[in-house]
Design a protein around this motif. Structure first.
Motif, PDB file in Angstrom:
ATOM      1  N   PRO A 263      33.191  -6.426  31.174  1.00 27.29           N
ATOM      2  CA  PRO A 263      34.009  -5.289  31.618  1.00 27.29           C
ATOM      3  C   PRO A 263      35.294  -5.685  32.332  1.00 27.29           C
ATOM      4  CG  PRO A 263      31.695  -4.864  32.063  1.00 27.29           C
ATOM      5  CD  PRO A 263      31.788  -6.282  31.587  1.00 27.29           C
ATOM      6  N   HIS A 264      35.227  -6.702  33.203  1.00 30.32           N
ATOM      7  CA  HIS A 264      36.434  -7.060  33.941  1.00 30.32           C
ATOM      8  C   HIS A 264      37.523  -7.608  33.017  1.00 30.32           C
ATOM      9  CE1 HIS A 264      34.577 -11.136  33.911  1.00 30.32           C
ATOM     10  NE2 HIS A 264      35.827 -11.560  33.984  1.00 30.32           N
ATOM     11  N   LYS A 265      37.114  -8.277  31.935  1.00 29.66           N
ATOM     12  CA  LYS A 265      38.088  -8.798  30.986  1.00 29.66           C
ATOM     13  C   LYS A 265      38.745  -7.661  30.200  1.00 29.66           C
ATOM     14  CE  LYS A 265      36.020 -13.370  30.339  1.00 29.66           C
ATOM     15  NZ  LYS A 265      35.457 -14.327  29.361  1.00 29.66           N
ATOM     16  N   VAL A 266      37.958  -6.648  29.874  1.00 26.40           N
ATOM     17  CA  VAL A 266      38.502  -5.489  29.167  1.00 26.40           C
ATOM     18  C   VAL A 266      39.560  -4.798  30.013  1.00 26.40           C
ATOM     19  CG1 VAL A 266      37.959  -3.213  28.217  1.00 26.40           C
ATOM     20  CG2 VAL A 266      36.393  -5.124  27.841  1.00 26.40           C
ATOM     21  N   LEU A 267      39.203  -4.516  31.247  1.00 27.38           N
ATOM     22  CA  LEU A 267      40.108  -3.769  32.129  1.00 27.38           C
ATOM     23  C   LEU A 267      41.374  -4.558  32.443  1.00 27.38           C
ATOM     24  CD1 LEU A 267      40.341  -1.116  33.761  1.00 27.38           C
ATOM     25  CD2 LEU A 267      39.393  -2.357  35.705  1.00 27.38           C
ATOM     26  N   ILE A 268      41.227  -5.827  32.767  1.00 28.63           N
ATOM     27  CA  ILE A 268      42.375  -6.633  33.175  1.00 28.63           C
ATOM     28  C   ILE A 268      43.319  -6.882  32.007  1.00 28.63           C
ATOM     29  CG2 ILE A 268      43.048  -8.920  33.990  1.00 28.63           C
ATOM     30  CD1 ILE A 268      40.520  -8.878  35.737  1.00 28.63           C
ATOM     31  N   SER A 269      42.771  -7.132  30.830  1.00 32.36           N
ATOM     32  CA  SER A 269      43.636  -7.382  29.675  1.00 32.36           C
ATOM     33  C   SER A 269      44.501  -6.162  29.352  1.00 32.36           C
ATOM     34  CB  SER A 269      42.795  -7.775  28.465  1.00 32.36           C
ATOM     35  OG  SER A 269      41.904  -6.735  28.104  1.00 32.36           O
ATOM     36  N   VAL A 270      43.910  -4.973  29.433  1.00 38.09           N
ATOM     37  CA  VAL A 270      44.682  -3.753  29.176  1.00 38.09           C
ATOM     38  C   VAL A 270      45.680  -3.497  30.307  1.00 38.09           C
ATOM     39  CG1 VAL A 270      44.540  -1.248  28.872  1.00 38.09           C
ATOM     40  CG2 VAL A 270      42.840  -2.734  27.794  1.00 38.09           C
ATOM     41  N   ALA A 271      45.257  -3.724  31.550  1.00 36.69           N
ATOM     42  CA  ALA A 271      46.148  -3.499  32.693  1.00 36.69           C
ATOM     43  C   ALA A 271      47.374  -4.392  32.624  1.00 36.69           C
ATOM     44  CB  ALA A 271      45.383  -3.739  33.997  1.00 36.69           C
ATOM     45  N   GLN A 272      47.192  -5.639  32.238  1.00 37.44           N
ATOM     46  CA  GLN A 272      48.326  -6.559  32.158  1.00 37.44           C
ATOM     47  C   GLN A 272      49.306  -6.153  31.064  1.00 37.44           C
ATOM     48  OE1 GLN A 272      46.031 -10.314  31.907  1.00 37.44           O
ATOM     49  NE2 GLN A 272      47.130 -10.938  33.737  1.00 37.44           N
ATOM     50  N   LYS A 273      48.799  -5.652  29.956  1.00 34.49           N
ATOM     51  CA  LYS A 273      49.677  -5.190  28.890  1.00 34.49           C
ATOM     52  C   LYS A 273      50.349  -3.864  29.241  1.00 34.49           C
ATOM     53  CE  LYS A 273      49.594  -8.261  25.630  1.00 34.49           C
ATOM     54  NZ  LYS A 273      50.852  -8.903  25.141  1.00 34.49           N
ATOM     55  N   SER A 274      49.774  -3.139  30.188  1.00 33.99           N
ATOM     56  CA  SER A 274      50.323  -1.838  30.565  1.00 33.99           C
ATOM     57  C   SER A 274      51.462  -1.956  31.565  1.00 33.99           C
ATOM     58  CB  SER A 274      49.219  -0.953  31.157  1.00 33.99           C
ATOM     59  OG  SER A 274      48.185  -0.724  30.227  1.00 33.99           O
ATOM     60  N   GLU A 275      51.731  -3.153  32.027  1.00 34.63           N
ATOM     61  CA  GLU A 275      52.777  -3.363  33.027  1.00 34.63           C
ATOM     62  C   GLU A 275      53.622  -4.559  32.628  1.00 34.63           C
ATOM     63  OE1 GLU A 275      54.988  -2.247  35.198  1.00 34.63           O
ATOM     64  OE2 GLU A 275      53.391  -1.499  36.497  1.00 34.63           O
ATOM     65  N   ASP A 276      54.921  -4.469  32.872  1.00 36.39           N
ATOM     66  CA  ASP A 276      55.818  -5.595  32.625  1.00 36.39           C
ATOM     67  C   ASP A 276      55.617  -6.642  33.712  1.00 36.39           C
ATOM     68  OD1 ASP A 276      57.043  -4.652  30.303  1.00 36.39           O
ATOM     69  OD2 ASP A 276      58.419  -3.401  31.462  1.00 36.39           O
ATOM     70  N   LEU A 277      55.137  -7.813  33.312  1.00 42.19           N
ATOM     71  CA  LEU A 277      54.879  -8.875  34.277  1.00 42.19           C
ATOM     72  C   LEU A 277      55.857 -10.027  34.087  1.00 42.19           C
ATOM     73  CD1 LEU A 277      50.964  -8.946  34.277  1.00 42.19           C
ATOM     74  CD2 LEU A 277      52.490  -7.880  35.934  1.00 42.19           C
ATOM     75  N   MET A 278      57.120  -9.691  33.910  1.00 42.14           N
ATOM     76  CA  MET A 278      58.177 -10.705  33.817  1.00 42.14           C
ATOM     77  C   MET A 278      58.540 -11.124  35.234  1.00 42.14           C
ATOM     78  SD  MET A 278      58.534 -10.894  30.573  1.00 42.14           S
ATOM     79  CE  MET A 278      60.055 -11.819  30.399  1.00 42.14           C
ATOM     80  N   ILE A 279      57.799 -12.083  35.738  1.00 42.91           N
ATOM     81  CA  ILE A 279      57.936 -12.442  37.144  1.00 42.91           C
ATOM     82  C   ILE A 279      58.170 -13.943  37.287  1.00 42.91           C
ATOM     83  CG2 ILE A 279      56.525 -10.544  37.996  1.00 42.91           C
ATOM     84  CD1 ILE A 279      54.145 -12.388  38.030  1.00 42.91           C
ATOM     85  N   ASP A 280      58.681 -14.308  38.449  1.00 45.66           N
ATOM     86  CA  ASP A 280      58.892 -15.709  38.784  1.00 45.66           C
ATOM     87  C   ASP A 280      57.548 -16.338  39.145  1.00 45.66           C
ATOM     88  OD1 ASP A 280      59.693 -18.163  39.632  1.00 45.66           O
ATOM     89  OD2 ASP A 280      61.011 -17.444  41.231  1.00 45.66           O
ATOM     90  N   LYS A 281      57.231 -17.465  38.544  1.00 43.69           N
ATOM     91  CA  LYS A 281      55.950 -18.110  38.806  1.00 43.69           C
ATOM     92  C   LYS A 281      55.799 -18.523  40.259  1.00 43.69           C
ATOM     93  CE  LYS A 281      55.278 -19.867  34.108  1.00 43.69           C
ATOM     94  NZ  LYS A 281      55.046 -21.072  33.258  1.00 43.69           N
ATOM     95  N   ASP A 282      56.922 -18.766  40.927  1.00 42.14           N
ATOM     96  CA  ASP A 282      56.869 -19.167  42.333  1.00 42.14           C
ATOM     97  C   ASP A 282      56.718 -17.982  43.277  1.00 42.14           C
ATOM     98  OD1 ASP A 282      57.174 -21.826  41.627  1.00 42.14           O
ATOM     99  OD2 ASP A 282      59.375 -21.702  41.656  1.00 42.14           O
ATOM    100  N   ASP A 283      56.860 -16.773  42.751  1.00 39.19           N
ATOM    101  CA  ASP A 283      56.740 -15.571  43.576  1.00 39.19           C
ATOM    102  C   ASP A 283      55.304 -15.055  43.469  1.00 39.19           C
ATOM    103  OD1 ASP A 283      56.987 -13.269  45.001  1.00 39.19           O
ATOM    104  OD2 ASP A 283      58.446 -12.314  43.669  1.00 39.19           O
ATOM    105  N   CYS A 284      54.497 -15.332  44.502  1.00 33.76           N
ATOM    106  CA  CYS A 284      53.083 -14.950  44.449  1.00 33.76           C
ATOM    107  C   CYS A 284      52.850 -13.521  44.914  1.00 33.76           C
ATOM    108  CB  CYS A 284      52.237 -15.913  45.280  1.00 33.76           C
ATOM    109  SG  CYS A 284      52.760 -16.102  46.993  1.00 33.76           S
ATOM    110  N   THR A 285      53.928 -12.771  45.200  1.00 37.99           N
ATOM    111  CA  THR A 285      53.773 -11.365  45.590  1.00 37.99           C
ATOM    112  C   THR A 285      54.018 -10.415  44.425  1.00 37.99           C
ATOM    113  OG1 THR A 285      56.098 -11.088  46.241  1.00 37.99           O
ATOM    114  CG2 THR A 285      54.554 -11.904  47.927  1.00 37.99           C
ATOM    115  N   ALA A 286      54.747 -10.875  43.412  1.00 36.21           N
ATOM    116  CA  ALA A 286      55.180  -9.973  42.343  1.00 36.21           C
ATOM    117  C   ALA A 286      54.006  -9.408  41.551  1.00 36.21           C
ATOM    118  CB  ALA A 286      56.144 -10.706  41.405  1.00 36.21           C
ATOM    119  N   GLU A 287      53.138 -10.278  41.040  1.00 34.68           N
ATOM    120  CA  GLU A 287      52.013  -9.806  40.230  1.00 34.68           C
ATOM    121  C   GLU A 287      51.075  -8.891  41.013  1.00 34.68           C
ATOM    122  OE1 GLU A 287      48.397 -11.595  37.476  1.00 34.68           O
ATOM    123  OE2 GLU A 287      48.812 -12.358  39.478  1.00 34.68           O
ATOM    124  N   PRO A 288      50.618  -9.270  42.233  1.00 33.60           N
ATOM    125  CA  PRO A 288      49.745  -8.367  42.972  1.00 33.60           C
ATOM    126  C   PRO A 288      50.374  -7.007  43.250  1.00 33.60           C
ATOM    127  CG  PRO A 288      49.664 -10.552  43.933  1.00 33.60           C
ATOM    128  CD  PRO A 288      50.761 -10.571  42.923  1.00 33.60           C
TER     129      PRO A 288
END
Length: 316
Positions: A263-288
């Protein structure tokens, strides 16, 4: 009545941070009392004890609500149970401390808080934002769904089941892990000292880590997998509606027919595709931050859908 209870509980949960409103406090007291019954083993060691451990509070809650004839009193009791089941003060505090450390550029401290959250909730290897998406479902949306469908006993049943599946590691193991991570930084910060202080030597109650029987653990995991199977896919559809529908739809369709995917893989995979995650890898605040905002929008959508269903009489 269910809608009123939900609105009150969601509003009150943010402000009621004392131990009297935390599910873990009552869970530990119940677990201690349960272990004192000589005829029963710890719930992690026996299938029968495991079933009794879950069913007794659920049945008692159902019985108490059944004998309450006054509608207002029934609403009050149901709402109190729901507030306790919603409680996740520790997780919220960890998220706030993580962001504060990230804004100060303290990467090691962020890793410590991430590790702390993962171990406390016995989560798989996930990013910090991914963990928050999953915990938002488990502590809020899923409990909301079970409360609306099965009342306070349903919410209590789900919360007990998830708590049993968390099965946190022994406190001394957590302490050693945090200390190893802290040694990577030669200049510990106040936050790191706080985390180390929180990992105090275990009490007698914490020191006795129960050895889970494989069949009991497998039964709980399988039961929770079945319980979460449909709600997770419904909630994932909600993530699409509040995010990028076209991008997430192929992933949702693929996951919907994959009956064995966790279940957690289902939810997270869809959630990540539902949001633009074009973020800086060094920025640990952007994704959360992005995923938490998405999770909040999904929670509001679920609440709105529940309200419509209740007001139109589809569910009571």
């Amino acid at each position: 009545m269910s809608l009123i209870s939900l609105l009150i509980a969601l509003a009150a949960e943010k402000f009621l941070s004392s131990s009297a409103w935390q599910f873990s406090v009552y869970y530990q007291r119940y677990l201690t009392l349960f272990k004192k019954i000589k005829a029963l083993a710890a719930p992690q060691r026996s299938m029968m004890a495991n079933g009794i451990f879950i069913l007794v509070p659920t049945v008692l809650c159902y019985a108490v609500l059944s004998i309450i004839s006054d509608g207002i009193l029934h609403l009050i009791v149901s709402t109190l149970v729901l507030i306790v089941c919603f409680g996740c003060v520790k997780t919220r505090d960890t998220y706030k401390q993580y962001l504060m450390a990230a804004f100060r550029g303290e990467q090691t401290t962020c890793s410590l808080y991430h590790q702390q959250l993962t171990q406390d909730k016995n989560l798989p290897e996930l990013g910090f934002g991914q963990s928050l998406v999953w915990l938002n479902y488990r502590y809020f949306i899923a409990i909301m769904i079970f409360f609306v469908l099965f009342g306070a006993p349903g919410a209590l049943f789900y919360r007990l089941l998830t708590k049993l599946n968390e099965s946190p590691k022994c406190q001394h193991e957590r302490k050693e892990s945090l200390m190893r991570a802290e040694l990577q930084n030669t200049t510990p910060t106040d936050d790191q000292e706080t985390i180390t202080q929180e990992s105090t030597p275990p009490t007698n109650e914490e020191q006795s880590c129960d050895d889970d029987q494989p069949q009991v653990k497998s039964f709980n995991e399988t039961l929770l997998f079945i319980v979460d199977w449909l709600p997770v896919r419904i909630v994932a559809f909600g993530y699409m509606l509040v995010g990028h529908f076209s991008k997430a739809l192929p992933i949702w369709l693929e996951n919907f027919f994959d009956v064995e995917k966790l279940p957690h893989k289902v939810l997270i995979s869809v959630a990540q595709k539902s949001e633009d995650l074009m973020i800086d890898k060094d920025d640990c605040t952007a994704e959360p931050c992005l995923l938490v905002r998405l999770a909040k929008r999904t929670l509001l959508l679920c609440l709105a859908v529940v309200a419509i269903l209740i007001l139109t009489g589809v569910i009571s």
